[in-house]
Design a protein around this motif. Structure first.
Motif, short mmCIF file in Angstrom:
data_model
loop_
_atom_site.label_atom_id
_atom_site.label_comp_id
_atom_site.label_asym_id
_atom_site.label_seq_id
_atom_site.Cartn_x
_atom_site.Cartn_y
_atom_site.Cartn_z
N ASP A 130 -58.88 -7.68 84.15
CA ASP A 130 -58.64 -8.95 83.05
C ASP A 130 -59.75 -8.91 81.64
N ALA A 131 -60.93 -8.49 82.30
CA ALA A 131 -61.91 -8.07 81.21
C ALA A 131 -61.57 -7.15 80.25
N LEU A 179 -58.83 -8.18 77.88
CA LEU A 179 -59.10 -9.28 76.97
C LEU A 179 -59.97 -8.41 75.77
N ARG A 180 -60.55 -7.37 76.29
CA ARG A 180 -61.55 -6.43 75.32
C ARG A 180 -60.33 -5.71 74.24
N ASP A 219 -57.46 -6.65 73.81
CA ASP A 219 -56.70 -7.77 72.84
C ASP A 219 -57.67 -7.90 71.63
N ARG A 220 -58.94 -8.25 71.85
CA ARG A 220 -60.05 -8.63 70.88
C ARG A 220 -60.24 -7.27 69.97
N ARG A 243 -55.98 -1.02 76.59
CA ARG A 243 -54.71 -1.78 77.30
C ARG A 243 -54.22 -0.66 78.56
N ARG A 259 -59.29 -17.89 84.85
CA ARG A 259 -58.42 -17.18 83.81
C ARG A 259 -59.09 -15.82 83.45
N ARG A 260 -58.23 -15.03 82.63
CA ARG A 260 -58.69 -13.91 82.03
C ARG A 260 -59.98 -14.13 81.32
N ASP A 261 -60.11 -15.29 80.63
CA ASP A 261 -61.37 -15.48 79.69
C ASP A 261 -62.53 -15.98 80.49
#
Length: 648
Positions: free
Chosen positions: A254-255, A258-259, A261-262, A322, A625-627
């Protein structure tokens, strides 16, 4: 009142004294006397005496006629003490009652029983570790209750007796908020370990008042282990730990996601800035003597070029992250599947264990009941199976004790003299549905209506149109407390709360249905793979909630106002809900709840609910959640109940 009950109990013991005083006591008559006096002692609040009589009855069933003389002596002293207003027994827990012995466990179930008890002792170790005392006390209470049920299921009366006394004291401490009792958990854990290894020695030490050291653990391999060839049984706690590590890998996934996507968002931002610089250069035009210097324009052009290169590298980095996140997710699934395969159990084995225990309980209570099983050959996570055993057994025992009528009552109602409890299991997608049904008297719907009106859960205008199943959904609303449930369910409250709690800890739900005079069906639905489910995210009042995909149907645009999820949760709604989501419960029954938006479908881990409030909330689990934000999974059954209530 207790004084009157004590005198009545003393009178009944004296009336049945001739059965024990006979020169050659008739075993059947003695067993019947044990059974009747056991029930009377429990009703009068003398639990220790009731447990002792149950143990004496078990000894007599094994052919130990000498126990009759012991029981006669115990009961003779009990009469004197009861008439004097004192406790029925001279001993008090943890000192065993006179004549209590350890019963051998049936060899057919011994290996399975020892393994299950070992898993439960590992759970008790969690309560011994440092942490929040209230949480440790709750874990200890539930684990001891679980151990008691497992022991009673195989006729281990001595262990069940010790657990009953310990459970009573843990409950008293929990209700009083006295967390100091957790400091003695290591000692009690040691006693339970000794009961597992050598129950006769455990009883002997307790009888002598020997203080057991907290470090005591079983020091030799169980005898049954020698007879099990080529079978490797990994402790459930070990697999739980490994699965927890896999969950941490999922969190890493998940981390990374998230990275990624950012990083991609950063690349997009950089490209936007590059485009702005290039547009600025176009507007400025070529270098002129009266305009911007050529060197400045060159630097802007170079900066735009650098921004483009950085954006490309960020895009490639985000794509790589990803791919890595997807690879980690795939490997985590492989590891989870492999670990789960190490602890698979057939759901039929679970139901057979429940059936054996229920039939044993019926025999001890002299009840004419048969247990039938209707089950597919479905594998299930062993941890899920172990956690389901206690609530299923409790529901079956409650059906035996309070649901199925006496032989005379059944004959009057035109029913077969032998009552029936049905255990049914089926797989529904990635979920397991298990039902416990009886053909007894059913739930008193009129009493439930009266209770609902008294508590303001229902208005009189809806009673005529409400179905029985809709009324039963009210039992899951705040305000109808455990005590109220016990009144309405004729003693079923404990089983309902236990089953509901376990279903929630596994990320599932509990449902009730009944027909007047035709019994009750309790249906548990839980994920087959331990608390890993697909959910759809729905928004209400500015917050997101996870609705298990198993209980979600179509997304609609309501033509008329519907009850909003925000209203069901006690949150102020922003406006009329633009969307409606069908809640699919069982069969064709569907309820629509209003939401503000519907998000993505996602695979999540369901975690036990934190103790945020004492009031019941319509949530089944917590979700990280992922965040890193904490969210909640909805209990579809409870939400549907609130929709129905609010819509009347």
């Amino acid at each position: 009142m207790s004084g009157k009950l004590d005198l009545l109990l003393a009178d009944e013991i004296e009336r049945r004294g001739s059965v024990f005083a006979a020169e050659t006591p008739e075993p059947e008559e003695v067993r019947a006397a044990f059974h009747a006096l056991r029930g009377s002692a429990a009703m009068a609040g003398h639990t220790e005496l009731a447990l002792a009589l149950g143990n004496y009855g078990a000894q007599l069933r094994r052919g130990d006629v000498a126990v009759v003389a012991v029981a006669a002596e115990v009961l003779g002293g009990a009469v004197e003490r009861l008439r004097a207003g004192r406790p029925a027994l001279t001993t008090a827990w943890p000192t065993p009652p006179m004549g209590m012995t350890a019963a051998p466990v049936d060899p057919a179930f011994a290996a399975e029983y020892r393994a299950a008890m070992g898993d439960r002792l590992a759970q008790l170790d969690e309560a011994i570790e440092d942490g929040d005392d209230r949480e440790r006390l709750e874990i200890a209470f539930r684990t001891v209750h679980s151990v008691k049920g497992a022991a009673a299921a195989v006729g281990d009366e001595a262990t069940a007796w010790y657990c009953h006394g310990l459970e009573a004291r843990l409950k008293e401490a929990r209700d009083a908020g006295n967390t100091r009792v957790v400091d003695d958990l290591a000692k009690h854990r040691s006693v339970l370990a000794l009961f597992l290894e050598d129950p006769a020695e455990a009883l002997a030490k307790l009888s002598r008042g020997v203080s057991l050291p907290p470090s005591l653990r079983p020091s030799r391999a169980p005898p049954e282990a020698e007879s099990v060839d080529a079978v490797l049984r990994i402790p459930a706690q070990t697999i739980e730990t490994l699965l927890s590590r896999v969950e941490q890998v999922d969190q890493l996934r998940d981390a990374l996601g998230l990275r990624a996507d950012r990083t991609r968002a950063t690349a997009s931002t950089l490209r936007g800035e590059r485009a702005s610089l290039l547009e600025a250069l176009r507007q400025i035009g070529p270098a002129r003597p009266w305009g911007a210097p050529a060197t400045a324009l060159s630097r802007i052009e170079q900066a735009a070029h650098v921004l483009g290169d950085v954006a490309d590298r960020a895009e490639r980095s985000g794509t790589g992250l990803r791919r890595t996140a997807d690879a980690v997710q795939w490997r985590a699934r492989e590891m989870r599947t492999s670990l789960s395969s190490l602890q698979r159990s057939a759901v039929r084995e679970l139901l057979e264990r429940v059936a054996r225990a229920a039939e044993g309980f019926a025999t001890r209570e002299s009840r004419l009941v048969r247990v039938v099983i209707d089950c597919e050959e479905t594998p299930v996570d062993r941890v899920v199976a172990e956690r389901l055993f206690d609530p299923l057994l409790q529901l079956a025992k409650n059906a035996l004790a309070h649901g199925i009528e006496s032989t005379a009552d059944r004959a009057t109602r035109g029913k077969p003299t032998v009552g029936t409890i049905s255990l049914r299991a089926e797989r529904v997608g990635d979920w397991l549905r298990i039902s416990v049904a009886d053909d007894g008297r059913g739930i008193d719907i009129d009493a439930l209506k009266t209770l609902a009106l008294e508590r303001g859960a229902l208005n009189p205008a809806t009673l005529s149109s409400a179905t029985d199943d809709e009324l039963l959904s009210l039992l899951f609303l705040p305000g109808l407390t455990t005590q109220s449930r016990a009144d309405v369910l004729a003693g079923r409250g404990i089983g309902l709360d236990l089953a509901e709690s376990v279903a929630h800890r596994l990320g599932g739900s509990l449902r009730l249905s009944t027909r007047a005079g035709s019994g009750v069906t309790a249906t548990l639905e839980v994920p087959i793979e331990r608390s890993v489910v697909d959910v759809v995210w729905v928004d209400a009042a500015g917050r997101s909630f996870a609705l298990p995909l198993r209980f979600s149907g179509r997304v609609l645009r309501p033509r008329q106002p519907v009850v909003s999820l925000a209203a069901c949760l006690g949150l102020p709604p922003n406006a009329a809900s633009p969307l409606g989501v069908e809640l699919v419960l069982q069969g064709d029954e569907r309820t629509v709840v209003g939401v503000d938006a519907v998000g993505a479908v996602e695979e999540v881990h369901l975690r036990p609910l934190p103790r945020l409030r004492s009031e019941r909330v319509p949530f089944s689990a917590a979700v990280l959640r992922r965040d890193g934000a904490l969210a909640f999974a909805l209990d579809a059954q409870a939400v549907a109940a609130r929709v129905w209530q609010a819509g009347q």
